[in-house]
Design an enzyme around this catalytic site. Structure first.
Site, PDB file in Angstrom:
ATOM      1  N   ASN A  72     -13.428   0.922  -0.935  1.00 50.79           N
ATOM      2  CA  ASN A  72     -13.929   1.750   0.173  1.00 50.79           C
ATOM      3  C   ASN A  72     -15.435   0.676   1.081  1.00 50.79           C
ATOM      4  OD1 ASN A  72     -15.822   3.782  -0.072  1.00 50.79           O
ATOM      5  ND2 ASN A  72     -15.603   3.784  -2.187  1.00 50.79           N
ATOM      6  N   ARG A 129     -17.000  -6.630   6.747  1.00 50.06           N
ATOM      7  CA  ARG A 129     -17.483  -7.131   6.369  1.00 50.06           C
ATOM      8  C   ARG A 129     -16.907  -7.252   4.903  1.00 50.06           C
ATOM      9  NH1 ARG A 129     -20.882  -5.212   0.958  1.00 50.06           N
ATOM     10  NH2 ARG A 129     -19.477  -3.257   1.235  1.00 50.06           N
ATOM     11  N   ARG A 186     -17.226  -5.275  -6.660  1.00 48.90           N
ATOM     12  CA  ARG A 186     -16.504  -6.451  -6.995  1.00 48.90           C
ATOM     13  C   ARG A 186     -16.651  -6.937  -7.143  1.00 48.90           C
ATOM     14  NH1 ARG A 186     -17.983  -4.082  -2.636  1.00 48.90           N
ATOM     15  NH2 ARG A 186     -17.205  -1.733  -1.516  1.00 48.90           N
ATOM     16  N   LYS A 224      -3.081   1.841  -4.386  1.00 50.84           N
ATOM     17  CA  LYS A 224      -2.653   1.176  -3.316  1.00 50.84           C
ATOM     18  C   LYS A 224      -3.292  -0.383  -2.548  1.00 50.84           C
ATOM     19  CE  LYS A 224      -4.922   0.449   1.355  1.00 50.84           C
ATOM     20  NZ  LYS A 224      -5.090  -0.372   1.553  1.00 50.84           N
ATOM     21  N   PRO A 226       1.395   0.936   1.858  1.00 52.27           N
ATOM     22  CA  PRO A 226       0.978   1.726   1.320  1.00 52.27           C
ATOM     23  C   PRO A 226      -0.124   3.256   1.837  1.00 52.27           C
ATOM     24  CG  PRO A 226       0.599  -0.763   1.883  1.00 52.27           C
ATOM     25  CD  PRO A 226       1.968  -0.081   2.433  1.00 52.27           C
ATOM     26  N   ASP A 272      -3.256   4.219   2.694  1.00 57.30           N
ATOM     27  CA  ASP A 272      -4.955   4.373   2.770  1.00 57.30           C
ATOM     28  C   ASP A 272      -5.304   6.140   3.061  1.00 57.30           C
ATOM     29  OD1 ASP A 272      -4.705   3.727   5.716  1.00 57.30           O
ATOM     30  OD2 ASP A 272      -3.795   2.185   4.842  1.00 57.30           O
ATOM     31  N   HIS A 283      -6.079   6.040   6.430  1.00 61.53           N
ATOM     32  CA  HIS A 283      -5.633   6.195   8.127  1.00 61.53           C
ATOM     33  C   HIS A 283      -4.531   7.039   7.761  1.00 61.53           C
ATOM     34  CE1 HIS A 283      -8.997   4.692   9.316  1.00 61.53           C
ATOM     35  NE2 HIS A 283      -8.436   4.033   9.264  1.00 61.53           N
ATOM     36  N   GLN A 301       4.633   0.738   9.218  1.00 62.49           N
ATOM     37  CA  GLN A 301       2.949   1.369   8.845  1.00 62.49           C
ATOM     38  C   GLN A 301       1.796   0.377   9.251  1.00 62.49           C
ATOM     39  OE1 GLN A 301       1.279  -1.087   6.557  1.00 62.49           O
ATOM     40  NE2 GLN A 301      -0.135   0.661   6.177  1.00 62.49           N
ATOM     41  N   PHE A 306      -1.114   1.839  11.221  1.00 61.26           N
ATOM     42  CA  PHE A 306      -2.064   1.374  10.850  1.00 61.26           C
ATOM     43  C   PHE A 306      -3.221   1.355  11.703  1.00 61.26           C
ATOM     44  CE2 PHE A 306      -5.227  -1.512   8.961  1.00 61.26           C
ATOM     45  CZ  PHE A 306      -6.190  -0.184   8.785  1.00 61.26           C
TER      46      PHE A 306
END
Length: 355
Positions: A149, A154, A204, A249, A266, A268, A270, A311, A315
């Site tokens: 998320n 960040r 987290r 993931k 993975p 995600d 996208h 990937q 991505f």
DNA sequence: CCCTTACCTAGGCT
DNA sequence: AAGCCTAGGTAAG
């Protein structure tokens, strides 16, 4: 004076015991490396563009400056006296980079293969030169716990704070301090979660505290990550998912990026949307476990045996570029001030406790 | 199995 | 200007 010194911008100041460790260049065709997308594209969160097409990053105990032009990758490695004294044997920095960028794998060969089974790799719909970096498992694991998320900007900031707070200082370059990624021992503190929450890690923080505890106990017997490398993908994934905050993931990212499982894809948001828009997968409101498995398996079989590399390229193409607005800069400044206050409080605490 | 909801935070958008 | 949405998800019910 070596040639790369004239290619890389001169250093204005060096301090601490930072030393230039090694410099040189490696011939790398431009089709084989898109440096910006590779180091800034959300695999690693330890690279910065210090000036146009010039990058600076931290890998293990090295501070590395890179510039790629005229089919040559120019590099300068820095580290500190302490390290170079401890390790008498000189590290071959060309080899170090060849390993980190995995130059033994040729992207043009891969694209040729992928193009035969996947139209999107023809006509450069997916860009060439996105490489998979061979990363340090611990750093990779913590970084991707932070990725949930979240956005690249960040995550980068969070990892930077983590290193400042807990890692060993490598040295100062152009007035900026660079820190190693902390070890398990450095992270193993009772107030880790509280502190990370103050540093705006959000939920987290708890996951990281848990992960550190878990790894501390796991690595007591033998090397946890080496053990995982020797397991099958399935088994290693099961192991990783025992850690709170690591779902399918994030586990797949770790398998791919730091445990050498290069056929893992993975999935995600996208990749999910790519699967729907370009490969005819059914549109679902969200990624369920079964759906994830279908999409991941589909791409693994389509792009094998190095599906993870495909990937990474696909991505990277979906990540949108950053824009900088005034409001964004203001918010950034306020956030930094908040963190500065937090850091100065902790600094005082340390001074008190050391007396 | 699938579906919801909550979880921290910053930046963009309305 | 306050509120909503999203950003490389995960855990718990």
């Amino acid at each position: 004076m070596s040639s790369l010194q004239s290619i890389l911008t001169p250093i204005s100041s060096q301090s601490n015991d930072l030393i230039e460790y090694s410099s040189g260049s490696i011939p790398v065709p431009s089709k084989e490396l898109n440096l910006r997308r590779t180091v800034l594209g959300g695999q690693s969160f330890r690279w910065f563009e210090e000036s146009e097409n010039e990058f600076i990053g931290i890998v293990q105990h090295f501070l590395i400056r890179l510039k790629h032009n005229n089919d040559d990758l120019h590099y300068v490695f820095y580290t500190n006296e302490t390290f170079s004294k401890i390790n008498e044997e000189k590290v071959d920095c060309s080899k170090f980079l060849e390993n980190y960028f995995q130059f033994s794998i040729r992207i043009s060969d891969l694209i040729e293969k992928w193009s035969k089974v996947d139209q999107r790799f023809q006509n450069e719909q997916i860009p060439s030169g996105i490489r998979l970096l061979a990363q340090e498992p611990l750093e990779n694991l913590i970084s991707f716990i932070c990725s949930s998320n979240n956005n690249v900007q960040r995550i980068t900031k969070m990892i930077q704070l983590l290193c400042q707070q807990y890692g060993t200082l490598i040295g100062t370059l152009n007035n900026i301090d660079y820190y190693q990624f902390p070890t398990i021992e450095q992270l193993d503190r009772n107030d880790l979660e509280d502190n990370l929450r103050k540093l705006q890690f959000g939920y987290r923080a708890r996951y990281i505290q848990h992960a550190v505890r878990y790894l501390k106990n796991e690595t007591n017997d033998s090397n946890y990550f080496d053990r995982l490398k020797n397991l099958s993908v399935k088994d290693a994934r099961v192991e990783l998912r025992k850690i709170l905050g690591i779902g399918r993931k994030v586990a797949d990212c770790i398998l791919l990026m730091s445990l050498g499982k290069q056929n893992v894809v993975p999935v995600d948001t996208h990749i999910h949307s790519i699967a729907v828009t370009h490969y005819g997968h059914e549109k679902k409101r969200q990624l369920t476990a079964g759906n994830y498995d279908d999409i991941s398996t589909f791409f693994e079989q389509l792009w094998q045996p190095l599906a993870g590399w495909a990937q990474a390229a696909a991505f990277s193409n979906e990540l949108r570029d950053e824009k900088t607005s005034r409001t964004k800069l203001n918010k950034k400044r306020r956030s930094e001030e908040k963190i500065d206050r937090c850091l100065s409080v902790q600094c005082k605490k340390r001074q008190r406790s050391s007396k």
